[in-house]
Design an enzyme around this catalytic site. Structure first.
Site, PDB file in Angstrom:
ATOM      1  N   HIS A  56      53.300  69.434  39.121  1.00 15.03           N
ATOM      2  CA  HIS A  56      54.014  68.187  38.822  1.00 15.03           C
ATOM      3  C   HIS A  56      55.241  68.642  38.041  1.00 15.03           C
ATOM      4  O   HIS A  56      55.096  69.303  36.994  1.00 15.03           O
ATOM      5  CB  HIS A  56      53.118  67.253  38.002  1.00 15.03           C
ATOM      6  CG  HIS A  56      53.721  65.920  37.664  1.00 15.03           C
ATOM      7  ND1 HIS A  56      53.109  64.704  37.961  1.00 15.03           N
ATOM      8  CD2 HIS A  56      54.881  65.600  37.017  1.00 15.03           C
ATOM      9  CE1 HIS A  56      53.860  63.709  37.508  1.00 15.03           C
ATOM     10  NE2 HIS A  56      54.960  64.230  36.937  1.00 15.03           N
ATOM     11  N   ASP A 104      52.971  70.702  24.522  1.00 19.11           N
ATOM     12  CA  ASP A 104      52.174  71.603  25.354  1.00 19.11           C
ATOM     13  C   ASP A 104      50.886  71.939  24.607  1.00 19.11           C
ATOM     14  O   ASP A 104      50.899  72.209  23.408  1.00 19.11           O
ATOM     15  CB  ASP A 104      52.961  72.881  25.672  1.00 19.11           C
ATOM     16  CG  ASP A 104      52.342  73.662  26.815  1.00 19.11           C
ATOM     17  OD1 ASP A 104      52.958  73.735  27.894  1.00 19.11           O
ATOM     18  OD2 ASP A 104      51.230  74.206  26.634  1.00 19.11           O
ATOM     19  N   GLY A 127      55.762  81.131  38.585  1.00 20.52           N
ATOM     20  CA  GLY A 127      54.792  81.013  37.487  1.00 20.52           C
ATOM     21  C   GLY A 127      54.329  79.587  37.232  1.00 20.52           C
ATOM     22  O   GLY A 127      53.812  79.282  36.160  1.00 20.52           O
ATOM     23  N   HIS A 148      57.971  69.688  35.711  1.00 19.72           N
ATOM     24  CA  HIS A 148      58.045  69.613  34.241  1.00 19.72           C
ATOM     25  C   HIS A 148      59.050  70.612  33.713  1.00 19.72           C
ATOM     26  O   HIS A 148      59.174  71.713  34.229  1.00 19.72           O
ATOM     27  CB  HIS A 148      56.676  69.841  33.596  1.00 19.72           C
ATOM     28  CG  HIS A 148      55.978  71.103  34.013  1.00 19.72           C
ATOM     29  ND1 HIS A 148      55.318  71.212  35.224  1.00 19.72           N
ATOM     30  CD2 HIS A 148      55.836  72.300  33.406  1.00 19.72           C
ATOM     31  CE1 HIS A 148      54.794  72.429  35.327  1.00 19.72           C
ATOM     32  NE2 HIS A 148      55.103  73.123  34.241  1.00 19.72           N
ATOM     33  N   ASN A 197      59.387  76.322  35.650  1.00 19.83           N
ATOM     34  CA  ASN A 197      58.672  77.202  36.571  1.00 19.83           C
ATOM     35  C   ASN A 197      58.467  76.476  37.899  1.00 19.83           C
ATOM     36  O   ASN A 197      58.022  75.321  37.904  1.00 19.83           O
ATOM     37  CB  ASN A 197      57.319  77.592  35.973  1.00 19.83           C
ATOM     38  CG  ASN A 197      57.460  78.397  34.697  1.00 19.83           C
ATOM     39  OD1 ASN A 197      58.406  79.156  34.541  1.00 19.83           O
ATOM     40  ND2 ASN A 197      56.527  78.218  33.780  1.00 19.83           N
ATOM     41  N   CYS A 257      50.054  63.521  36.147  1.00 19.29           N
ATOM     42  CA  CYS A 257      50.034  62.086  36.493  1.00 19.29           C
ATOM     43  C   CYS A 257      49.031  61.360  35.606  1.00 19.29           C
ATOM     44  O   CYS A 257      49.305  60.255  35.118  1.00 19.29           O
ATOM     45  CB  CYS A 257      49.640  61.884  37.958  1.00 19.29           C
ATOM     46  SG  CYS A 257      50.968  62.164  39.140  1.00 19.29           S
ATOM     47  N   HIS A 300      55.248  61.268  40.671  1.00 13.50           N
ATOM     48  CA  HIS A 300      54.705  62.584  41.046  1.00 13.50           C
ATOM     49  C   HIS A 300      55.664  63.301  41.992  1.00 13.50           C
ATOM     50  O   HIS A 300      55.726  62.999  43.184  1.00 13.50           O
ATOM     51  CB  HIS A 300      53.324  62.466  41.699  1.00 13.50           C
ATOM     52  CG  HIS A 300      52.767  63.803  42.073  1.00 13.50           C
ATOM     53  ND1 HIS A 300      52.140  64.628  41.166  1.00 13.50           N
ATOM     54  CD2 HIS A 300      52.783  64.487  43.234  1.00 13.50           C
ATOM     55  CE1 HIS A 300      51.795  65.755  41.763  1.00 13.50           C
ATOM     56  NE2 HIS A 300      52.169  65.692  43.028  1.00 13.50           N
ATOM     57  N   CYS A 344      46.187  64.932  39.879  1.00 12.71           N
ATOM     58  CA  CYS A 344      47.224  65.679  39.152  1.00 12.71           C
ATOM     59  C   CYS A 344      47.073  65.410  37.652  1.00 12.71           C
ATOM     60  O   CYS A 344      47.115  64.256  37.200  1.00 12.71           O
ATOM     61  CB  CYS A 344      48.598  65.234  39.642  1.00 12.71           C
ATOM     62  SG  CYS A 344      49.939  65.849  38.629  1.00 12.71           S
TER      63      CYS A 344
HETATM   64  P1  5GP Z   1      53.503  75.840  34.141  1.00 18.57           P
HETATM   65  O1  5GP Z   1      52.900  77.216  34.127  1.00 18.57           O
HETATM   66  O2  5GP Z   1      52.971  75.011  35.283  1.00 18.57           O
HETATM   67  O3  5GP Z   1      55.001  75.840  34.054  1.00 18.57           O
HETATM   68  O4  5GP Z   1      53.057  75.188  32.781  1.00 18.57           O
HETATM   69  C1  5GP Z   1      52.056  74.251  32.642  1.00 18.57           C
HETATM   70  C2  5GP Z   1      51.916  74.004  31.146  1.00 18.57           C
HETATM   71  O5  5GP Z   1      51.090  72.876  30.966  1.00 18.57           O
HETATM   72  C3  5GP Z   1      51.253  75.169  30.373  1.00 18.57           C
HETATM   73  O6  5GP Z   1      52.126  75.635  29.361  1.00 18.57           O
HETATM   74  C4  5GP Z   1      49.977  74.532  29.800  1.00 18.57           C
HETATM   75  O7  5GP Z   1      49.683  74.968  28.485  1.00 18.57           O
HETATM   76  C5  5GP Z   1      50.280  73.046  29.843  1.00 18.57           C
HETATM   77  N1  5GP Z   1      49.112  72.216  30.043  1.00 18.57           N
HETATM   78  C6  5GP Z   1      48.157  72.368  31.000  1.00 18.57           C
HETATM   79  N2  5GP Z   1      47.217  71.417  30.908  1.00 18.57           N
HETATM   80  C7  5GP Z   1      47.591  70.619  29.865  1.00 18.57           C
HETATM   81  C8  5GP Z   1      47.019  69.451  29.270  1.00 18.57           C
HETATM   82  O8  5GP Z   1      45.977  68.934  29.676  1.00 18.57           O
HETATM   83  N3  5GP Z   1      47.685  68.903  28.219  1.00 18.57           N
HETATM   84  C9  5GP Z   1      48.851  69.448  27.734  1.00 18.57           C
HETATM   85  N4  5GP Z   1      49.410  68.828  26.689  1.00 18.57           N
HETATM   86  N5  5GP Z   1      49.412  70.546  28.275  1.00 18.57           N
HETATM   87  C10 5GP Z   1      48.793  71.120  29.318  1.00 18.57           C
HETATM   88 ZN    ZN Z   2      51.563  64.390  39.207  1.00 22.38          ZN
END
Ligand code: 5GP
Ligand code: ZN
Length: 119
Positions: A104, A33, A99, A106, A93, A10, A49, A7
């Site tokens: 994990h 982000d 979406g 957030h 989300n 994580c 997690h 993950c």
């Molecule tokens: P979700 O679509 O799952 O709600 O959003 C996941 C968010 O995580 C996205 O806005 C994406 O830009 C962010 N994200 C994905 N991988 C990484 C990463 O490695 N580092 C950071 N800081 N953000 C990430």
């Molecule tokens: Zn996780």
């Protein structure tokens, strides 16, 4: 506390993938982000997690309460103007139709002067 080695969040929580930190304590981490939608866009996660809000149990209520109550303070620290002329958007989300891309739990905290890329 459980961790999934596959993950990405994580791994960020454990420091094996770097992030731009906004806040950290024993249970929680907030970081910017990587693809911000707005002038302020950070993510708040539990270090434990939990795959999504759909997996949250009654025993998680204090943790969720801490997350929720931290959001306004962190939003203001990161540059969101105070309520009501400022404020922020809180997004969680959940699942494919919600979406969610990273499995994990957030919270997205999004704010700052408009226009924004999304929303
Ligand atoms: P979700 O679509 O799952 O709600 O959003 C996941 C968010 O995580 C996205 O806005 C994406 O830009 C962010 N994200 C994905 N991988 C990484 C990463 O490695 N580092 C950071 N800081 N953000 C990430
Ligand atoms: Zn996780």
């Amino acid at each position: 506390m459980s961790h999934d080695p596959n993950c990405i969040f994580c791994r960020i929580a454990q420091g094996s993938i770097p992030s731009r930190k906004v806040y950290e304590d024993e249970e929680l981490l907030a970081f910017h982000d990587i693809h911000p939608w707005a002038p302020v866009h950070f993510l708040l996660i539990p270090k434990d997690h939990i795959a999504s809000l759909a997996q949250v149990q009654p025993s998680h209520a204090p943790l969720l309460g801490r997350m929720m109550s931290l959001v306004p303070t962190l939003a203001q620290q990161e540059g969101c103007r105070p309520y009501p002329e400022g404020g922020f958007r809180l997004v969680c989300n959940t699942g494919a139709h919600g979406g969610q891309e990273v499995a994990h739990l957030h919270f997205h905290v999004i704010g700052g002067p408009r226009p924004w890329l999304k929303g």
